[in-house]
Design a protein around this motif. Structure first.
Motif, PDB file in Angstrom:
ATOM      1  N   VAL A   4       0.861  -1.178   0.000  1.00 11.45           N
ATOM      2  CA  VAL A   4       0.000   0.000   0.000  1.00 11.45           C
ATOM      3  C   VAL A   4       0.898   1.228   0.000  1.00 11.45           C
ATOM      4  N   ALA A  24      -3.314   0.197  -3.516  1.00 14.30           N
ATOM      5  CA  ALA A  24      -2.873  -1.136  -3.113  1.00 14.30           C
ATOM      6  C   ALA A  24      -2.490  -1.916  -4.362  1.00 14.30           C
ATOM      7  N   ARG A 109      -2.879  -4.255   5.558  1.00 19.37           N
ATOM      8  CA  ARG A 109      -1.657  -3.591   5.136  1.00 19.37           C
ATOM      9  C   ARG A 109      -1.716  -2.091   5.450  1.00 19.37           C
TER      10      ARG A 109
END
Length: 120
Positions: A4, A24, A109
């Motif tokens: 990310v 992402a 993430r």
């Protein structure tokens, strides 16, 4: 592997605007919720705004009416439009994504953050 990455931070005067982006990438099957958090110097990291895959949004009270979160599912990207910025909005802004990877695992993430400084 899923990554990310945020972009769009910088220095802006009080009352100004900035738009943050977060994308992402990697072995992604789908993305569930995405969110923006921020951490000011000496403070904890707090949620600013979140958005579900269906587009439902939520905001911390201090940014309601000034910030807008949106997402482009085709691009795996979430945005944060920040208007009427105040010095107290100064912080490192982090993107968070809840991802279902191609192996069927849910992973969370975080990006490395992008600095937003509101100052005259």
């Amino acid at each position: 592997q899923v990554q990310v990455v945020e972009s769009g931070g910088g220095l802006v005067q009080p009352g100004g605007s900035l738009r943050l982006s977060c994308t992402a990438s990697g072995r992604i099957f789908s993305i569930n919720a995405m969110a923006w958090y921020r951490q000011a110097p000496g403070k904890e990291r707090d949620l600013v705004a979140g958005i579900t895959s269906g587009g439902t949004t939520n905001y911390v009270d201090s940014v309601k009416g000034r910030f807008t979160i949106s997402r482009d599912n085709a691009k795996n990207t979430v945005y944060l439009q920040m208007n009427s910025l105040k010095p107290e909005d100064t912080a490192v802004y982090y993107c968070n994504a809840e991802v279902l990877d191609v192996n069927g695992r849910y992973v969370e993430r975080w990006g490395r953050g992008t600095l937003v400084t509101v100052s005259s």
